[in-house]
Design a protein around this motif. Structure first.
Motif, PDB file in Angstrom:
ATOM      1  N   PRO A   1      13.338  -9.253  -1.571  1.00 32.73           N
ATOM      2  CA  PRO A   1      13.268  -8.485  -0.321  1.00 32.73           C
ATOM      3  C   PRO A   1      14.649  -8.173   0.252  1.00 32.73           C
ATOM      4  O   PRO A   1      15.634  -8.809  -0.107  1.00 32.73           O
ATOM      5  N   SER A   2      14.673  -7.193   1.117  1.00 28.49           N
ATOM      6  CA  SER A   2      15.917  -6.762   1.751  1.00 28.49           C
ATOM      7  C   SER A   2      16.247  -7.727   2.899  1.00 28.49           C
ATOM      8  O   SER A   2      15.441  -7.907   3.810  1.00 28.49           O
ATOM      9  N   ILE A   3      17.435  -8.378   2.818  1.00 28.36           N
ATOM     10  CA  ILE A   3      17.796  -9.392   3.812  1.00 28.36           C
ATOM     11  C   ILE A   3      18.840  -8.836   4.779  1.00 28.36           C
ATOM     12  O   ILE A   3      19.884  -8.346   4.354  1.00 28.36           O
ATOM     13  N   TRP A   4      18.520  -8.902   6.063  1.00 32.34           N
ATOM     14  CA  TRP A   4      19.416  -8.360   7.098  1.00 32.34           C
ATOM     15  C   TRP A   4      19.990  -9.498   7.928  1.00 32.34           C
ATOM     16  O   TRP A   4      19.258 -10.366   8.387  1.00 32.34           O
ATOM     17  N   VAL A   5      21.314  -9.472   8.124  1.00 37.16           N
ATOM     18  CA  VAL A   5      21.981 -10.514   8.911  1.00 37.16           C
ATOM     19  C   VAL A   5      22.734  -9.864  10.069  1.00 37.16           C
ATOM     20  O   VAL A   5      22.800  -8.640  10.158  1.00 37.16           O
TER      21      VAL A   5
ATOM     22  N   ARG B   1       0.826  -1.210   0.000  1.00 43.93           N
ATOM     23  CA  ARG B   1       0.000   0.000   0.000  1.00 43.93           C
ATOM     24  C   ARG B   1       0.857   1.255   0.000  1.00 43.93           C
ATOM     25  O   ARG B   1       0.559   2.229  -0.659  1.00 43.93           O
ATOM     26  N   TYR B   2       1.945   1.242   0.781  1.00 37.58           N
ATOM     27  CA  TYR B   2       2.762   2.447   0.893  1.00 37.58           C
ATOM     28  C   TYR B   2       4.101   2.314   0.171  1.00 37.58           C
ATOM     29  O   TYR B   2       4.994   3.130   0.345  1.00 37.58           O
ATOM     30  N   ASP B   3       4.259   1.254  -0.604  1.00 34.70           N
ATOM     31  CA  ASP B   3       5.494   1.026  -1.346  1.00 34.70           C
ATOM     32  C   ASP B   3       6.713   1.007  -0.412  1.00 34.70           C
ATOM     33  O   ASP B   3       7.700   1.707  -0.631  1.00 34.70           O
ATOM     34  N   LEU B   4       6.602   0.212   0.648  1.00 37.03           N
ATOM     35  CA  LEU B   4       7.689   0.090   1.622  1.00 37.03           C
ATOM     36  C   LEU B   4       8.526  -1.167   1.344  1.00 37.03           C
ATOM     37  O   LEU B   4       8.008  -2.151   0.809  1.00 37.03           O
ATOM     38  N   THR B   5       9.777  -1.125   1.721  1.00 38.85           N
ATOM     39  CA  THR B   5      10.687  -2.248   1.514  1.00 38.85           C
ATOM     40  C   THR B   5      10.251  -3.476   2.319  1.00 38.85           C
ATOM     41  O   THR B   5      10.002  -3.383   3.520  1.00 38.85           O
ATOM     42  N   THR B   6      10.173  -4.610   1.641  1.00 37.14           N
ATOM     43  CA  THR B   6       9.900  -5.871   2.335  1.00 37.14           C
ATOM     44  C   THR B   6      11.210  -6.386   2.920  1.00 37.14           C
ATOM     45  O   THR B   6      12.243  -6.382   2.252  1.00 37.14           O
ATOM     46  N   VAL B   7      11.156  -6.808   4.186  1.00 35.40           N
ATOM     47  CA  VAL B   7      12.382  -7.173   4.901  1.00 35.40           C
ATOM     48  C   VAL B   7      12.343  -8.631   5.346  1.00 35.40           C
ATOM     49  O   VAL B   7      11.310  -9.112   5.808  1.00 35.40           O
ATOM     50  N   ILE B   8      13.470  -9.323   5.203  1.00 36.70           N
ATOM     51  CA  ILE B   8      13.656 -10.601   5.899  1.00 36.70           C
ATOM     52  C   ILE B   8      14.658 -10.331   7.011  1.00 36.70           C
ATOM     53  O   ILE B   8      15.797  -9.924   6.749  1.00 36.70           O
ATOM     54  N   ASN B   9      14.237 -10.544   8.236  1.00 30.77           N
ATOM     55  CA  ASN B   9      15.073 -10.181   9.386  1.00 30.77           C
ATOM     56  C   ASN B   9      15.759 -11.408   9.991  1.00 30.77           C
ATOM     57  O   ASN B   9      15.193 -12.108  10.805  1.00 30.77           O
ATOM     58  N   ALA B  10      17.022 -11.604   9.580  1.00 24.54           N
ATOM     59  CA  ALA B  10      17.838 -12.673  10.184  1.00 24.54           C
ATOM     60  C   ALA B  10      18.872 -12.039  11.105  1.00 24.54           C
ATOM     61  O   ALA B  10      19.903 -12.620  11.410  1.00 24.54           O
ATOM     62  N   ARG B  11      18.590 -10.810  11.518  1.00 20.74           N
ATOM     63  CA  ARG B  11      19.528 -10.066  12.337  1.00 20.74           C
ATOM     64  C   ARG B  11      19.219 -10.214  13.839  1.00 20.74           C
ATOM     65  O   ARG B  11      20.043  -9.946  14.688  1.00 20.74           O
ATOM     66  N   GLY B  12      17.988 -10.602  14.131  1.00 22.38           N
ATOM     67  CA  GLY B  12      17.600 -10.734  15.542  1.00 22.38           C
ATOM     68  C   GLY B  12      16.632  -9.643  15.936  1.00 22.38           C
ATOM     69  O   GLY B  12      16.020  -9.004  15.074  1.00 22.38           O
TER      70      GLY B  12
END
Ligand SMILES: *Cc1c(COP(=O)(O)O)cnc(C)c1O
Length: 375
Positions: free
Chosen positions: A330-334, A6-17
């Motif tokens: 999606p944006s992947i965070w480690v 809806r707001y064109d926000l980044t989809t995130v996969i959070n493997a950072r904790g």
């Protein structure tokens, strides 16, 4: 359509904790609907707060508890409580500490920055922070040497990611504080699985974030001795006003605690273990990646996966890889604090099976490996 679309926000996969800049954690459907219900209605907030206070104290096996906006604010308010007690006059005077014992002893290695310096969280109450020992080590004698007449409390911290110094014997440090007649506060923000252990150190207050592994909305749980918890609650009419718990967060905390109480921890632990083992074997099948696992160093009931690059990947180093993972879709965070040790970490607690496959496919793709190896 979900909120990201809806707001064109980044989809995130959070493997950072449980990382604040990513929104910390996922709440269960049960917690989400409890929050939605709370937002749509009125309460006698004191009654709601008193119910949550009893529920948290019972859950923690402690004398008393209360809820603040978050742990950062719980630090400020708890320090304020050790200075002002329940005196209306003193509560109204803060952050002016004239005439009050106002120094907080904190081991040098515990002077962390969780997005804000913990020293500032102390100073916001009007208190002064007195640092004991040095960043590499702090002996009990270093703490004791710093405790003088004008001290209001000793603050200690548990953190797997932030503390680099040698671990402190919490029970012994608490005993030193008590010997000098001041309370000891433990910041155990991510330690909701270990509250009972921290209470058993005899600390006067233990501070825990409700939004980390508990999966509640943002809130700070303040757990401990009755008199001091009452002094923390009394700060609601003082500097704590801007740090108050909201009705929806209190209801969310109640729901999250009920879920935790009915959680089968050994089954949960087994699920986390299987996720880690499965991830490692699939990551090791990618050409050029080495994977190992390591238990959480503070004793939380799960391990993290650590990945190393086993050969040169066309000029790729880990910093480039971390950047590419973040900038993808999606944006992947480690966990990238250990790049100096030539590895990146992944915390899989909040990562779904589908997301795990996406991470492994992205790694294979970025490192030019055969995608078939991942499936
Ligand atoms: C997360 C964290 C905090 C901050 O907690 P909030 O609830 O986000 O304010 C403080 N101390 C430590 C050790 C943390 O890990």
């Amino acid at each position: 359509m979900n909120v990201h679309d809806r707001y064109d926000l980044t989809t995130v996969i959070n493997a950072r904790g449980t990382f604040t800049p990513l929104g910390v954690s996922r709440s269960s459907d049960g917690v989400c609907s409890a929050i939605a219900e709370a937002l749509a209605d009125f309460f006698i907030v004191d009654e709601l707060q008193a119910l949550a206070d009893r529920s948290i104290a019972n859950f923690a096996g402690a004398e008393a508890a209360t809820v603040t906006h978050c742990v950062a604010s719980a630090i400020t308010i708890s320090v304020a409580a050790t200075m002002a007690g329940t005196s209306n006059q003193r509560i109204a005077a803060l952050p002016d500490t004239a005439g009050l014992a106002n120094s907080v002893v904190i081991p040098a290695g515990h002077c962390v920055n969780y997005g804000q310096s913990i020293l500032q969280a102390i100073r916001l109450s009007g208190a002064a922070a007195i640092v004991a020992g040095n960043p590499e080590s702090c002996e009990l004698a270093d703490i004791e040497r710093q405790i003088e007449e004008n001290h209001c409390c000793c603050l200690l911290l548990v953190s797997s990611k932030l503390v680099e110094s040698a671990p402190i014997d919490f029970s012994a440090a608490v005993e030193v504080a008590h010997k000098h007649g001041i309370p000891a506060i433990i910041d155990g923000a991510a330690q909701d699985f270990r509250i009972d252990e921290l209470i058993q150190t005899n600390a006067d207050l233990v501070l825990v974030s409700a939004q980390k592994y508990l999966g509640a909305p943002t809130a700070g749980l303040v757990i401990g001795r009755r008199g001091l918890v009452d002094a923390v609650s009394a700060q609601d009419k003082g500097i704590g006003r801007g740090m108050k718990a909201t009705k929806e967060s209190i209801v969310g905390v109640l729901a999250a605690i009920e879920e935790r109480q009915s959680l089968d921890i050994s089954m949960w632990r087994e699920t986390q273990h299987r996720k880690v083992v499965d991830f490692m074997s699939r990551a090791n099948a990618i050409d050029g990646i080495g994977a190992r696992s390591e238990p959480d160093p503070t004793g939380l009931p799960f391990s993290r996966v650590y990945l190393q690059l086993e050969r040169d990947h066309a000029g790729y180093d880990l910093t480039t890889l971390v950047g590419k993972l973040k900038s993808g879709q999606p944006s992947i965070w480690v966990v990238d604090q250990n790049i100096t040790r030539d590895e990146i970490g992944l915390e899989l607690v909040q990562v779904s099976d589908g997301e795990i496959s996406v991470i492994l496919e992205r790694l294979a793709e970025l490192l030019g490996a055969d995608k078939d190896a991942v499936d």
